[in-house]
Write an enzyme that holds these catalytic residues in place. Structure first.
Site, PDB file in Angstrom:
ATOM      1  N   HIS A  18      57.577 -61.278 -35.565  1.00  0.00           N
ATOM      2  CA  HIS A  18      58.400 -61.745 -36.686  1.00  0.00           C
ATOM      3  C   HIS A  18      59.731 -60.991 -36.735  1.00  0.00           C
ATOM      4  O   HIS A  18      60.811 -61.607 -36.777  1.00  0.00           O
ATOM      5  CB  HIS A  18      57.632 -61.548 -37.997  1.00  0.00           C
ATOM      6  CG  HIS A  18      58.386 -61.981 -39.210  1.00  0.00           C
ATOM      7  ND1 HIS A  18      58.221 -63.210 -39.798  1.00  0.00           N
ATOM      8  CD2 HIS A  18      59.323 -61.335 -39.957  1.00  0.00           C
ATOM      9  CE1 HIS A  18      59.022 -63.313 -40.848  1.00  0.00           C
ATOM     10  NE2 HIS A  18      59.699 -62.183 -40.966  1.00  0.00           N
ATOM     11  N   GLU A  19      59.656 -59.671 -36.716  1.00  0.00           N
ATOM     12  CA  GLU A  19      60.877 -58.873 -36.831  1.00  0.00           C
ATOM     13  C   GLU A  19      61.738 -58.983 -35.578  1.00  0.00           C
ATOM     14  O   GLU A  19      62.963 -58.885 -35.655  1.00  0.00           O
ATOM     15  CB  GLU A  19      60.525 -57.408 -37.122  1.00  0.00           C
ATOM     16  CG  GLU A  19      59.749 -57.185 -38.416  1.00  0.00           C
ATOM     17  CD  GLU A  19      60.458 -57.723 -39.648  1.00  0.00           C
ATOM     18  OE1 GLU A  19      61.700 -57.867 -39.612  1.00  0.00           O
ATOM     19  OE2 GLU A  19      59.772 -58.020 -40.645  1.00  0.00           O
ATOM     20  N   HIS A  22      64.177 -61.759 -36.041  1.00  0.00           N
ATOM     21  CA  HIS A  22      65.358 -61.321 -36.795  1.00  0.00           C
ATOM     22  C   HIS A  22      66.293 -60.506 -35.904  1.00  0.00           C
ATOM     23  O   HIS A  22      67.504 -60.735 -35.876  1.00  0.00           O
ATOM     24  CB  HIS A  22      64.935 -60.458 -37.986  1.00  0.00           C
ATOM     25  CG  HIS A  22      64.191 -61.193 -39.059  1.00  0.00           C
ATOM     26  ND1 HIS A  22      64.601 -62.398 -39.568  1.00  0.00           N
ATOM     27  CD2 HIS A  22      63.046 -60.871 -39.740  1.00  0.00           C
ATOM     28  CE1 HIS A  22      63.761 -62.794 -40.514  1.00  0.00           C
ATOM     29  NE2 HIS A  22      62.808 -61.892 -40.627  1.00  0.00           N
TER      30      HIS A  22
END
EC number: 3.4.24.-
Length: 420
Positions: A18-19, A22
């Protein structure tokens, strides 16, 4: 121990992916990413690669990517401050020593008169002789305070300098990577285990089970149960589970004949401790996957998980589903341990389901979540200018506090349900 290890590995994978979404798209947009963190709270481990510090933190409740410009800079230098300047071979400032200047004999100590580290990148200051000079500052210069170096963030490296589309992509990429991860895990499951048969067909039957006692046979195609038409194996199992110790009638097709067979499911305890029905039949053996069918399985299963989670959210919003049944951190750890005990393939499916859940929940239009940040970007696009950053930060702070309160509530529900 197995449960803890399985949870930590799964948590690390879900949050890292997920990160990373980003991080990757933020860096592609030219945003300076100061930190990539897995977990919250005190720092356990850290290492620096290029411009980013990678950290593992104590509390496994999420993670974050700290981008320049999202929060006020921790170090500010004002006129009148004495700082030490370290120059590179081009006589450009490469390091600014904020304190403990005696530990840096190579630094030239000056008194700042004017400074701009965002746009023009210069320092004007008085040297020891009282002469006022001006030096250019390297765009990647570091400020050193308490012997910790922090890279400066010129405006063109800050989150707010990028277009709405670039910022929105950097935010949306986190949940997007969770959907991609789920697809990859489920496709891998399909390639390794084969494609599960979706039709409501009876596979192997356990000895002395309710199904054997009633006369069900391997290969029976179940058309309906108590008049409810079936389309998939899941439809059949859900109806069976809803009728522990209750007689239900299977309408099956066998060798061209339609038969009505009454069956009374045995009562067993489900994963959440609630009683469910079980008749003792297995799914037919999976079919070997081709490249196309394996990828198709990954996509369709990911979509199925998404629709299931949206259905639960809809029921929560309309009050048809109690918050008491929502699993928090303790419940997730418990279910992860159960999945690990069932084998790697069950754990793969569980991880994929959680990955989809993480992606969808993060896209909810709530403050502190990615969806809430996307709402603010949408408002900026409509208004033609950003909202007051201090007000937006306050909204996200309140949202984060409420989110942590919700975590505490569902954690208490987990403890009450599993241990009390």
């Amino acid at each position: 121990m197995q449960t803890l290890i399985a949870f930590l590995v799964m948590f690390g994978v879900l949050v890292s992916v997920h990160e990373w979404g980003h991080l990757y798209f933020a860096k592609r947009a030219g945003i300076l990413c100061r930190e990539f963190a897995i977990g919250f709270g005190p720092k356990l481990f850290s290492w620096k690669r290029n411009e980013t510090v990678y950290t593992i933190r104590l509390i496994p409740l999420g993670g974050y990517v700290r981008m320049a410009g999202e929060d006020p800079e921790l170090i500010t230098i004002k006129p009148g401050y004495e700082v030490g300047l370290v120059f590179n071979e081009k006589n450009v400032v490469s390091r600014i020593i904020v304190n403990n200047k005696s530990k840096h004999p190579e630094a030239q100590v000056v008194q700042v008169e004017r400074i701009d580290l965002e746009r023009e990148l210069f320092i004007e200051a008085y040297d020891d002789d009282g002469e006022r000079k001006r030096w250019d500052v390297d765009p990647k210069a570091e400020m050193v305070q308490d012997e910790e170096a922090t890279q400066i963030a010129p405006y063109d490296r800050q989150f707010g300098s990028k277009s709405v589309a670039q910022r929105a992509l950097a935010i949306f990429a986190g949940p997007l990577m969770n959907f991609v991860l789920a697809f990859v895990l489920l496709a891998a499951y399909g390639f390794m285990q084969g494609i599960p048969v979706e039709d409501p067909v009876v596979g192997n039957i356990a000895e002395n089970s309710a199904a054997e006692t009633a006369g069900l046979q391997k290969g029976d195609y179940v058309l309906s149960i108590d008049g409810q038409t079936l389309e998939t194996w899941v439809d059949m199992t859900m109806i069976i589970q809803q009728h522990p110790n209750e007689e239900i009638t299977f309408e099956v097709e066998r060798a061209g004949q339609i038969l009505q067979i009454p069956v009374t499911p045995n009562q067993v305890e489900g994963m959440d401790g609630e009683p469910i029905g079980l008749v003792g039949i297995e799914r037919p053996a999976p079919e070997p996957a081709t490249l196309v069918s394996g990828l198709q399985f990954g996509a369709t299963q990911t979509y199925t998980y998404m629709t299931m989670i949206f259905d639960v959210l809809r029921l929560l919003v309309t009050g048809q589903f109690s918050l008491d049944y929502v699993a928090g951190p303790v419940g997730i750890v418990n279910y992860t341990g159960q999945a690990a005990e069932m084998g790697i393939f069950v754990l793969l499916q569980w991880t994929a389901a959680l990955s989809v859940n993480l992606g969808i929940v993060n896209l909810l239009p709530l403050p502190a979540l990615d969806g809430g940040r996307l709402v603010f970007l949408g408002l900026e696009a409509v208004r033609g200018k950003p909202l007051d950053p201090s007000k937006e930060s306050l909204v996200h702070f309140v949202g984060f506090a409420l989110l942590m309160l919700l975590v505490l509530v569902v954690t208490w529900n987990d403890i009450n349900r599993l241990f009390l």
